[in-house]
Design a protein around this motif. Structure first.
Motif, short mmCIF file in Angstrom:
data_model
loop_
_atom_site.label_atom_id
_atom_site.label_comp_id
_atom_site.label_asym_id
_atom_site.label_seq_id
_atom_site.Cartn_x
_atom_site.Cartn_y
_atom_site.Cartn_z
N ARG A 186 -13.15 28.85 75.67
CA ARG A 186 -13.59 29.71 74.58
C ARG A 186 -12.62 29.54 73.41
NH1 ARG A 186 -14.32 34.08 78.51
NH2 ARG A 186 -12.34 34.89 77.71
N ARG A 187 -13.14 29.66 72.22
CA ARG A 187 -12.33 29.47 71.03
C ARG A 187 -11.15 30.44 71.01
NH1 ARG A 187 -11.83 31.16 65.67
NH2 ARG A 187 -11.41 29.42 64.21
N ASP A 188 -11.42 31.71 71.26
CA ASP A 188 -10.35 32.72 71.20
C ASP A 188 -9.28 32.44 72.24
OD1 ASP A 188 -11.69 33.95 69.17
OD2 ASP A 188 -12.55 35.54 70.41
N ASP A 189 -9.71 32.01 73.42
CA ASP A 189 -8.74 31.71 74.48
C ASP A 189 -7.80 30.59 74.06
OD1 ASP A 189 -7.97 32.14 77.40
OD2 ASP A 189 -8.33 29.98 77.35
N GLU A 239 -5.36 31.82 71.36
CA GLU A 239 -4.31 32.66 71.94
C GLU A 239 -3.25 31.81 72.62
OE1 GLU A 239 -6.19 35.35 74.58
OE2 GLU A 239 -7.19 36.51 72.98
#
Length: 295
Positions: free
Chosen positions: A22-25, A28
């Motif tokens: 996932r992009r957010d993962d 982060e």
């Protein structure tokens, strides 16, 4: 990546199931790496993941096996490590897609580099030109031979049917003359070796093919014939001088490695030289050696 980091980053898919594409993962994790550094645990996990879940599946999908697969994997993994450090990755809509495309291009670039015998950047350009019909791949000269070209007789100048191959033979003969081969013999050597349909040495064999024919037909010493065929014809892993001249022109014969190889065909006391490596082959072998040392 240093040796310790490479060893630490090796892993299996089962070890890395906690990472989600996932992009957010990913962002982060990149934020955490900015604090920990690329020697920290987050970077180690991420690098192991992209190797197991992006690079290796791509290498398998394109059909690479053995040493070629290891070399392509090492190259693509290194390229992804550099891509992960680029600020532009953080602004990409699909950073995982960017990483996949980057790895795919690196793997395909390795295949093209081996096919053309030049660095990947140059290989992509040559491949595009070949698909557009502007150039024809000259590795081992088979494409030119397939077009119907036949070497002229020993007493003729090879300029009647194919100017491209005539130039290759002329430059090869000039390189041989520069180390002491007589004019007529140099041209005859170039013509005869160009007739051979296979590389001088098979990938899984230590046998040099064709030297007896060359020695018998031209009357050169057997040891010279072996060295001539090996240097001019090359192998599946490294194009010989004939093919390199087709790609690079006269410059292919000017390097110190090439000159040393050619001189060894005139002086038996000189070490028997292998075909000079193309730049792409040098890079692939260097990276493969680093990978083996890290494993």
């Amino acid at each position: 990546m240093d040796k310790d980091h490479r060893r630490a980053c090796d892993g299996t898919p089962e070890d890395l199931a906690e990472i989600v594409k996932r992009r957010d993962d990913l962002l982060e994790r990149l934020d955490a790496i900015a604090v920990e550094g690329w020697d920290g645990p987050t970077a180690t996990d991420l690098l192991r993941f992209v190797r197991s879940h992006i690079v290796r599946p791509l290498v398998v999908d394109v059909g690479l096996r053995g040493g070629a697969a290891s070399e392509a994997e090492a190259t693509a993994w290194e390229v992804l490590w550099l891509k992960l450090q680029e600020p532009s990755l953080r602004t990409a809509r699909s950073p995982w897609g960017v990483l996949w495309q980057t790895a795919r291009r690196a793997v395909l670039g390795e295949i093209l580099a081996q096919r053309w015998g030049v660095p990947p950047r140059r290989a992509w350009k040559l491949d595009a030109a070949e698909r557009a019909g502007r150039v024809q791949r000259p590795i081992a000269l088979e494409p030119l031979l397939a077009r119907g070209w036949q070497p002229a007789g020993d007493d003729a100048v090879p300029d009647a049917e194919d100017g491209t191959l005539a130039r290759i033979l002329a430059l090869t003969a000039s390189a041989l003359r520069s180390v002491g081969w007589p004019d007529d013999t140099a041209l005859s050597i170039a013509r005869e070796v160009a007739r051979f349909e296979a590389p001088a040495r098979a990938r899984a064999s230590s046998t040099i093919v064709g030297w007896r024919t060359l020695a018998k037909k031209l009357g050169v010493a057997p040891w010279q014939a072996r060295r001539l065929v090996w240097i001019l014809r090359g192998s599946p892993d490294s194009p010989g001088l004939l093919a390199r001249i087709a790609l690079e022109g006269a410059a292919a014969a000017e390097g110190p490695g090439t000159q040393a190889a050619l001189k060894s065909t005139r002086d038996r006391c000189l070490p028997s030289a292998t075909p000079p490596l193309s730049p792409a082959t040098v890079v692939r072998r260097r990276d493969a050696g680093a990978e083996r040392a890290a494993s």
